[in-house]
Scaffold this motif. Structure first.
Motif, short mmCIF file in Angstrom:
data_model
loop_
_atom_site.label_atom_id
_atom_site.label_comp_id
_atom_site.label_asym_id
_atom_site.label_seq_id
_atom_site.Cartn_x
_atom_site.Cartn_y
_atom_site.Cartn_z
N LEU A 248 15.02 -2.15 -3.50
CA LEU A 248 13.27 -2.67 -3.32
C LEU A 248 13.12 -3.98 -2.54
CD1 LEU A 248 12.17 -1.88 -7.07
CD2 LEU A 248 11.67 -0.89 -5.07
N ALA A 249 13.84 -4.90 -2.67
CA ALA A 249 13.96 -6.06 -1.76
C ALA A 249 13.98 -5.73 -0.47
CB ALA A 249 15.11 -7.30 -2.46
N PHE A 250 15.12 -4.82 -0.07
CA PHE A 250 15.09 -4.40 1.40
C PHE A 250 14.18 -3.87 1.88
CE2 PHE A 250 16.64 -0.89 3.80
CZ PHE A 250 17.15 -1.51 4.97
N ILE A 251 13.41 -3.12 1.32
CA ILE A 251 12.31 -2.40 1.68
C ILE A 251 10.90 -3.08 1.80
CG2 ILE A 251 10.83 -0.09 1.20
CD1 ILE A 251 13.16 1.13 0.00
N ASP A 252 10.99 -4.14 0.88
CA ASP A 252 9.64 -4.84 0.89
C ASP A 252 8.91 -5.14 2.28
OD1 ASP A 252 8.06 -5.36 -1.74
OD2 ASP A 252 7.93 -7.26 -0.69
N GLU A 253 9.88 -5.61 3.36
CA GLU A 253 9.29 -6.31 4.50
C GLU A 253 8.39 -5.09 4.96
OE1 GLU A 253 12.22 -6.91 7.41
OE2 GLU A 253 10.69 -7.82 8.86
N ALA A 254 8.59 -3.69 4.78
CA ALA A 254 7.88 -2.56 5.19
C ALA A 254 6.75 -2.54 4.62
CB ALA A 254 8.58 -1.51 5.28
N ILE A 255 6.75 -2.75 3.29
CA ILE A 255 5.73 -2.48 2.17
C ILE A 255 4.70 -3.81 2.56
CG2 ILE A 255 5.00 -2.27 -0.30
CD1 ILE A 255 7.73 -1.05 -0.63
N LYS B 259 -3.10 -0.67 11.53
CA LYS B 259 -1.78 -0.70 10.66
C LYS B 259 -1.64 0.63 10.12
CE LYS B 259 -1.11 -5.34 9.04
NZ LYS B 259 -0.76 -6.03 7.82
N SER B 260 -0.35 1.10 10.35
CA SER B 260 0.07 2.34 9.62
C SER B 260 1.42 2.18 8.98
CB SER B 260 0.24 3.21 10.69
OG SER B 260 0.84 4.40 10.27
N PHE B 261 1.42 2.62 7.62
CA PHE B 261 2.57 2.50 6.76
C PHE B 261 2.73 3.99 6.10
CE2 PHE B 261 4.29 2.61 2.70
CZ PHE B 261 5.54 1.96 2.77
N ALA C 193 4.77 0.79 10.30
CA ALA C 193 5.77 0.42 9.45
C ALA C 193 6.17 1.78 8.62
CB ALA C 193 5.34 -0.72 8.42
N GLY C 194 7.44 1.77 8.15
CA GLY C 194 8.11 2.92 7.33
C GLY C 194 8.94 2.61 6.71
N ALA C 195 8.93 3.33 5.27
CA ALA C 195 10.17 3.13 4.47
C ALA C 195 10.48 4.55 3.98
CB ALA C 195 9.61 2.38 3.17
N ALA C 196 11.83 4.96 4.37
CA ALA C 196 12.39 6.33 4.09
C ALA C 196 13.55 6.03 2.89
CB ALA C 196 12.69 7.20 5.25
N LEU C 197 13.26 6.82 1.89
CA LEU C 197 14.43 6.95 0.96
C LEU C 197 14.97 8.22 0.81
CD1 LEU C 197 12.14 5.02 -0.17
CD2 LEU C 197 13.86 4.48 -2.02
N GLY C 198 16.39 8.41 1.18
CA GLY C 198 16.94 9.84 1.27
C GLY C 198 17.81 10.07 0.46
#
Lengths: 251, 432
Positions: free
Chosen positions: B399-406, B247-249, B276-281
């Motif tokens: 935050l809700a959008f990203i949560d599936e990755a977290i 598992k990688s995040f 999984a990955g979350a990127a905020l740019g």
């Protein structure tokens, strides 16, 4: 409490006039009902009052306890004490119901210059209010309205109302999609909030809901105006004879 | 296919500016083999299909472009987590800031020491997983890394490692150019959590080779620092044994250029890989270009893989996703899932996605989806109608959008720390 004068509203994107001079005053402690056929402008009135985008007020005013509602952002109207129970409550995946309630409550308190509610007090409050509406812990934990039945969504609206304790409550077709038991539960929730300091505007197609939430005043809306105002007996007349007679009478 | 002369020239120029660390025996051979691989394929150029959406020129040029140092006023991430810290400054191990490397259930060594040994288990891994991962798609920056890596950690978990190993990458020199290579071996039935955080250098080339034996478990949580101008090209090559879990995040906020590649092969039956990955740019302060490139090969039966990538982009930020699932003949009952989504907060930002499935088995379940969109105005109004101001409501929906990755992070404390970082990042932009 709520004073609407000569309110004219058109759609922002097209040249379509929806409200054509609405006059209405809801006093504190009173329940007003608005009935009317489809397309008469009932829901538009609720959206305009709560600050939804897409509408343009071309004439008239709306005030809450003397404050100009139309000059405020949607969130400021809520903090000032206006609450709209949605006809179609929105599903928000990823945002927990509890987080939502707490964020809303604290945001309103902050706007009003009050302290945030403590986590403990909040939990106590929400449990107590949820219990009365038969909302279980699981529903509180789930994302806002996601996977809720029609009845659960409406009960969730009333829970928000109970938590936020607004001064002026607008219920937009809260009875739609409810069975008899759910309607009773919702009505009980509303009735529990009735007090001398709070005004209600109940928008509905049918008299049914008004059996449970007894109105003081009933208005009939048609083609963007209030065309007739009377007592509870007016709702019974609609139920019995439909809108056609009344509309013919005022035409 | 012949490699273009311009690419060969570019490659030789780059090689000419690098010094290969002295190794002997197997280490020297591994480096020489990698150099030969690199020369055969040449460094990447914009015209390469695999680099269509990301310009590699600043990753292949001789000197690292300058990257201003970020002054951090925030409590360090993972600070509350009991962990074994291993600190690198501009890609160089710093024993004075690091913890003692002795810990039950795992042996931890420096790459240089390992490569100086005549015999070492890492010989079966160093450059080996990377070389295997060059087929069918060339990954020249990884070959360059194997040839020239100047530091790194070699670790072997033999039991349940009771606390996470935490690699901390500090960046102190605005022109540092770090090439690091780690090797991780999780033995049968062992379990390891690896944390990585920090920008590492002005330009960072990192390879990690991970081998998880049967019934092993590997968790990886990474954040890539807050430096706006840093550049990074990272590769993870993983090989998974039967019933193993991987598992990688990765959380990426800021960074003028990031390319994170995952190359994972499920080689034992019933293995599971989640990436999984979350990127905020936010392109306001410096450009932001983030590229997630994933290649997952199913080469055994009843394996499961899951890719969940979310990007939130504003002010001209660019997000790229290239994700492939390859199901080899005989990899029956494969369950492959891939989702890549972006939330564009304005009209200037760009999301480019290239999902691919290539399937050579007939009894598999594979799905992929990719979406891009703006904030849901209906949900936004609902929140505002309850008194939540527009900016806070927007953040809540982000935050809700990203949560599936977290949600892919197994450890709740680590997930909470990641969520907290996101809230801080969003909060800073609210004030700004």
């Amino acid at each position: 409490m709520l004073t609407i004068k000569n309110l004219h509203v058109k759609l922002e994107d097209e040249d379509k006039q929806i409200l054509k001079g609405v006059d209405l005053t809801v006093e504190a402690g009173r329940v007003h009902a608005i009935m009317g056929p489809n397309g008469s402008g009932k829901s538009t009135l609720s959206y305009v009052l709560s600050g939804r985008d897409g509408y343009e007020v071309t004439e008239g005013s709306a005030t809450l306890e003397g404050e100009d509602l139309l000059a405020m952002e949607a969130e400021e109207r809520a903090a000032a004490g206006l609450f709209l129970a949605f006809q179609y409550p929105v599903e928000i995946p990823g945002v927990g119901n509890m987080t939502f309630l707490r964020t809303a409550l604290n945001a309103q308190r902050k706007t009003r210059g009050e302290d945030e509610i403590s986590a403990g007090d909040f939990l106590k409050l929400v449990r107590e209010k949820a219990k009365a509406l038969k909302i279980d812990a699981d529903m509180l934990k789930r994302p806002v309205n996601v996977g809720f039945s029609g009845g659960e969504k409406k009960r969730n609206e009333i829970l928000q109302m109970a938590m936020l304790e607004p001064k002026m409550c607008i219920l937009d077709e809260t009875d739609s999609g409810l069975d008899v038991d759910a309607m009773k539960l919702v009505a009980d929730g509303v009735n529990a909030l009735r007090d001398s300091g709070r005004g209600f505007l109940v928008i509905t197609h049918y008299q049914r809901l008004l059996d449970h939430i007894a109105p003081d005043v009933v208005h009939i809306m048609a083609d963007g105006r209030i065309v007739k105002t009377g007592g509870p007996e007016l709702a019974l007349e609609v139920e019995k004879n439909g809108y056609a007679d009344i509309l013919a009478e005022v035409a | 296919m012949a490699v273009a002369q311009t690419k060969l020239d570019l490659t030789e120029t780059r090689i000419g500016a690098l010094a290969m660390p002295q190794s002997k025996g197997w280490g020297q051979t591994a480096r020489a083999d990698a150099l030969a691989r690199l020369r055969a394929m040449g460094l990447p150029a914009r015209r390469d299909e695999y680099w269509k959406y990301t310009d590699p020129s600043s990753l292949t040029q001789t000197a690292a472009p300058r990257a201003a140092l970020h002054v951090d006023d925030e409590a360090p991430i993972f600070g509350e987590i009991d962990r074994l810290r291993i600190v690198f400054v501009d890609g160089v191990f710093d024993p004075t800031q690091s913890d003692d490397l002795a810990l039950a259930g795992i042996t931890i060594e420096r790459l240089a020491d390992v490569m100086a040994a005549d015999l070492h288990w890492a010989r079966e891994h160093y450059g080996v997983l990377e070389a295997a991962g060059q087929i069918p798609v060339a990954r020249p920056l990884a070959a360059l890394n194997t040839a020239y890596a100047s530091d790194g950690i070699v670790m072997r978990a033999t039991g349940v490692v009771e606390k996470p190993i935490s690699l901390v990458y500090l960046h102190n020199d605005p022109t540092s150019d770090a090439v690091m290579h780690h090797v991780v071996r999780v033995e049968s039935g062992a379990s390891l959590t690896l944390l990585e955080n920090g920008p590492a250098a002005a330009r960072f080339n990192k390879v990690m080779e991970v081998s998880v034996a049967d019934d092993g478990e590997f968790h990886h949580i990474r954040t890539q620092g807050r430096d706006h101008e840093r550049r990074a090209a990272t590769h993870i090559f993983a090989r998974l044994g039967a019933r193993s879990q991987y598992k990688s995040f990765t959380l990426t906020a800021n960074g003028v250029l990031t390319r994170n590649e995952h190359v994972i092969t499920l080689s034992g039956d019933d293995a599971s890989a989640h990436v999984a990955g979350a990127a905020l740019g936010d392109g306001a302060q410096a450009a932001f270009h983030h590229d997630d490139t994933v290649f997952i090969t199913h080469d055994a039966e009843r394996c499961e893989s899951r890719q969940v990538f979310k990007k939130v982009l504003r002010n001209g930020a660019v997000g790229v996703f290239q994700g492939k699932i390859l199901v080899k003949p005989g990899a029956q009952k494969t369950d492959g899932y891939q989702i890549s989504q972006s939330l564009l907060l304005d009209d200037d930002s760009v999301f480019l996605a290239k999902p691919e499935l290539e399937i050579y088995a007939d009894d598999v379940s594979c799905s992929h989806g990719s979406t891009t969109g703006a904030i849901d105005e209906t949900a936004l109004f609902y929140l505002r109608a309850r008194g939540v101001p527009r900016d806070i409501a927007t953040d809540l929906l982000v935050l809700a959008f990203i949560d599936e990755a977290i949600a892919e992070i197994a450890d709740e404390r680590l997930a909470a720390d990641i969520r907290h970082r996101l809230e801080l990042w969003l909060g800073r932009r609210r004030q700004g």
